[in-house]
Design an enzyme around this catalytic site. Sequence first.
Site, short mmCIF file in Angstrom:
data_model
loop_
_atom_site.label_atom_id
_atom_site.label_comp_id
_atom_site.label_asym_id
_atom_site.label_seq_id
_atom_site.Cartn_x
_atom_site.Cartn_y
_atom_site.Cartn_z
N LYS A 234 0.84 -1.21 0.00
CA LYS A 234 0.00 0.00 0.00
C LYS A 234 0.87 1.26 0.00
CE LYS A 234 -3.72 -2.48 2.30
NZ LYS A 234 -4.39 -2.82 3.56
N GLN B 103 -3.89 -1.46 9.82
CA GLN B 103 -3.83 -2.78 9.18
C GLN B 103 -4.37 -3.86 10.12
OE1 GLN B 103 -2.82 -3.36 5.90
NE2 GLN B 103 -3.45 -5.47 6.24
N ASP C 55 -10.50 3.18 4.64
CA ASP C 55 -10.85 1.76 4.55
C ASP C 55 -12.37 1.57 4.58
OD1 ASP C 55 -8.84 -0.06 4.08
OD2 ASP C 55 -8.22 -0.23 6.18
#
Length: 291
Positions: A52, A96, A119
């Site tokens: 990412k 994460q 997200d």
Amino acid sequence: MTILDGKKTAADIKEELALEVVELKNKGKKVPHLAAIIVGNDGASLTYVNAKVKACERVGFESTLIRLPDDTTEESLLNEINILNVDSDIDGFIVQLPLPKHIDEQKILMAVDPDKDVDGFHPTNVGKMALNLPTFISATPFGILELLYRYNVETSGKHVVVIGRSHIVGSPMSILLSQKRRIGNATVTITHSRTKNLKELTLQADIIIAALGIPEFLKADMVKDDVTVIDVGITRIADSSKKSGFRLVGDVAFNEVSEKASFITPVPGGVGPMTIAMLLKNTLLACERKN
Ligand code: NAD
């Protein structure tokens, strides 16, 4: 049979994003800045989060990776989140997953400012998604919608069977595809581990989204001719012939199902790369909304 090439489509999207960054710079505007927090040393999570960050650099975004040790307390993680929430240079950030067991994942996701939650996991954003209001659609479902759109796969009036009801894939996918939207208007059946007659259902499906995490679960005798298959599954299988020591396997028996399918995503190179591209797209969106 057409391969829904996520690798190529994601590369196209990243090229488009890179052009937008150039345009922002030319106008003297701020470049999007994504931050990522990772707790611990899990190999797969580190690979994902590094991918990412690298993707950010390639399109010209700024990125910040915050690595915290495995024994980080919930309190200090919440503190890091608060710092990012108030840092005006950060447009969006992710934590994460999975987190170590001693940290309450839900509490952490709730602490992220919904306006920076690229997200799309905060309940505020999930709620907006469910109501078809502007929001951050989480990256994997967003990537699947985009892949179907770019390959002109018709979803309107089609019967979609989603296998898996997770909060990050199966559940949002079923909601999105049933909505009145560009890629949507489908009749959706959501299935899970307690579903009794799964094969009967998948045999009726025009489109199947497989997101259960069981390698090669969906076989050719479970699908009808000309089906569209989206394989979300990623499982690492030990493979000594690979340099990494493993290979990635999807939830679909690709070789046999692809013979019956009209469209199908490969693993790797299907949904996976799209997920990162859409995270970047959400970050650009966050930056535009903020500035
Ligand atoms: P999860 O592990 O949270 O949940 C699995 C779901 O599958 C559950 O809802 C369960 O009820 C259902 N299920 C289990 N066995 C079943 C069966 N026999 N029949 C029907 N349903 C069954 O799922 P997840 O987090 O959505 O992950 C699913 C897979 O997708 C995993 O392999 C994961 O690694 C992968 N994944 C990939 C991406 C990507 O970017 N490509 C993103 C997220 C998840």
